[in-house]
Design a protein around this motif. Structure first.
Motif, PDB file in Angstrom:
ATOM      1  N   SER A 158      36.523 -27.598  54.271  1.00 20.44           N
ATOM      2  CA  SER A 158      37.045 -26.934  55.467  1.00 20.44           C
ATOM      3  C   SER A 158      38.119 -25.924  55.097  1.00 20.44           C
ATOM      4  O   SER A 158      38.239 -24.870  55.735  1.00 20.44           O
ATOM      5  CB  SER A 158      37.572 -27.972  56.451  1.00 20.44           C
ATOM      6  N   ASN A 179      36.995 -17.245  56.294  1.00 19.75           N
ATOM      7  CA  ASN A 179      36.954 -16.615  57.605  1.00 19.75           C
ATOM      8  C   ASN A 179      38.197 -15.757  57.856  1.00 19.75           C
ATOM      9  O   ASN A 179      38.121 -14.727  58.531  1.00 19.75           O
ATOM     10  CB  ASN A 179      36.793 -17.668  58.697  1.00 19.75           C
ATOM     11  N   LEU A 190      27.394 -23.585  53.999  1.00 16.20           N
ATOM     12  CA  LEU A 190      27.626 -23.786  55.429  1.00 16.20           C
ATOM     13  C   LEU A 190      28.072 -22.501  56.116  1.00 16.20           C
ATOM     14  O   LEU A 190      27.760 -22.277  57.289  1.00 16.20           O
ATOM     15  CB  LEU A 190      28.658 -24.895  55.643  1.00 16.20           C
ATOM     16  N   LEU A 191      28.817 -21.653  55.404  1.00 20.74           N
ATOM     17  CA  LEU A 191      29.197 -20.367  55.976  1.00 20.74           C
ATOM     18  C   LEU A 191      27.954 -19.573  56.356  1.00 20.74           C
ATOM     19  O   LEU A 191      27.886 -18.974  57.432  1.00 20.74           O
ATOM     20  CB  LEU A 191      30.049 -19.581  54.977  1.00 20.74           C
ATOM     21  N   VAL A 195      24.904 -20.825  56.849  1.00 19.67           N
ATOM     22  CA  VAL A 195      24.107 -21.557  57.845  1.00 19.67           C
ATOM     23  C   VAL A 195      24.651 -21.324  59.256  1.00 19.67           C
ATOM     24  O   VAL A 195      23.878 -21.154  60.214  1.00 19.67           O
ATOM     25  CB  VAL A 195      24.102 -23.068  57.517  1.00 19.67           C
ATOM     26  N   ASN A 196      25.963 -21.291  59.390  1.00 20.99           N
ATOM     27  CA  ASN A 196      26.588 -21.283  60.715  1.00 20.99           C
ATOM     28  C   ASN A 196      27.002 -19.896  61.215  1.00 20.99           C
ATOM     29  O   ASN A 196      27.428 -19.763  62.363  1.00 20.99           O
ATOM     30  CB  ASN A 196      27.818 -22.196  60.708  1.00 20.99           C
ATOM     31  N   ASP A 197      26.886 -18.876  60.372  1.00 23.44           N
ATOM     32  CA  ASP A 197      27.306 -17.529  60.762  1.00 23.44           C
ATOM     33  C   ASP A 197      26.168 -16.551  60.495  1.00 23.44           C
ATOM     34  O   ASP A 197      25.849 -16.267  59.342  1.00 23.44           O
ATOM     35  CB  ASP A 197      28.557 -17.127  59.984  1.00 23.44           C
TER      36      ASP A 197
END
Length: 262
Positions: free
Chosen positions: A1, A8, A50-51, A53-55
């Motif tokens: 995280s 970000n 994950l960056l 995948v989610n953006d």
């Protein structure tokens, strides 16, 4: 995280200076031991995945199969930084300039990990088809890390379309929260599972394994529970309608691995 938050913040600063940026491309770091910890590398690579995948404004490209420089941290030009450009160029042409490609140009991404039966582990990806190449079982055992599943090991592998099917030496353990990681230690496309475009999987870390081996029913003699708890001889109990369990004073009940089927 922490990595995701820091990235970000950096992205926001870029957009403040360059407000017309349309796409961000992450080259995922590979498993190079340059004064870092294995656990830390796993976390950072997962954060990078994950960056993406989610953006939707972020794409990711692995670097696992590229040649590592002799400093164990950077890359040479040939099959290194030159390949960085060759891999990302088609994505830029598609994303920024609207060019269409008939062949696959993205790297395969993991979707899920499922234990289909006590010794069959299925990894599903978003690829159309995968190919094993000359990847040896030894390469697989180095690259794919099972966590909270000992002493189960990977003893076999096959490819079925977009899926990787691992054969395990034994059931990973009744009641455990087992997971799997793709570390990516071996360079070269031939030493990795790839798409038809020779792009290897994006690394992933500690992906939870969904246990479908008992179809929601308690283990039986044909579907052994393994030794997933401190109790090496776990007892199976059933409570029928209106049944009850009574725990008397000074007694205890170890519920680890208990499956409830109302």
């Amino acid at each position: 995280s922490s990595y995701i938050n820091a990235f970000n913040s950096l992205k926001s600063a870029w957009l403040n200076d360059y407000p017309n940026i349309e796409k961000f491309y992450i080259f995922q770091t590979r498993d190079c031991d340059c004064g870092t910890s294995s656990e830390g590398r796993l976390k950072i690579k997962e954060a990078q995945r994950l960056l993406a995948v989610n953006d939707p404004s972020i794409a990711i490209m692995p670097t696992t199969a590229l040649t590592l420089h002799n400093d164990n941290c950077h890359y040479p030009y040939t099959n290194g930084y030159e390949t960085f450009a060759k891999r990302i160029y088609p994505l830029v042409k598609r994303d920024i300039y609207g060019e269409n490609f008939t062949q696959e140009i993205d790297a395969p991404m993991i979707i899920s990990a499922k234990l289909l039966n006590p010794t069959t582990l299925e990894l599903e990806t978003d690829a159309v088809t995968l190919q094993l190449n000359n990847t040896s079982l030894n390469d697989i055992q180095q690259d794919y890390l099972l966590t909270n599943a000992s002493p189960a090991t990977i003893t076999g592998i096959q490819i079925s379309g977009s899926k990787i099917i691992f054969t395990l030496s034994q059931y990973p353990g009744f009641g455990r929260s087992s997971s799997i990681s793709f570390i990516g230690k071996n360079s070269g496309a031939l030493n990795n599972i790839t798409k038809s475009n020779n792009l290897e999987l994006v690394n992933f870390s500690n992906l939870s394994i969904q246990d479908l081996s008992d179809n929601g029913n308690p283990p039986t003699a044909g579907n052994p529970p393994g030794n997933g708890s401190e109790n090496t001889d776990p007892k199976i109990f059933n409570i029928k309608n209106n049944g009850k369990i009574t725990i008397k004073a000074n007694a205890s009940l170890n519920m680890k691995g208990c499956v409830l089927n109302p």
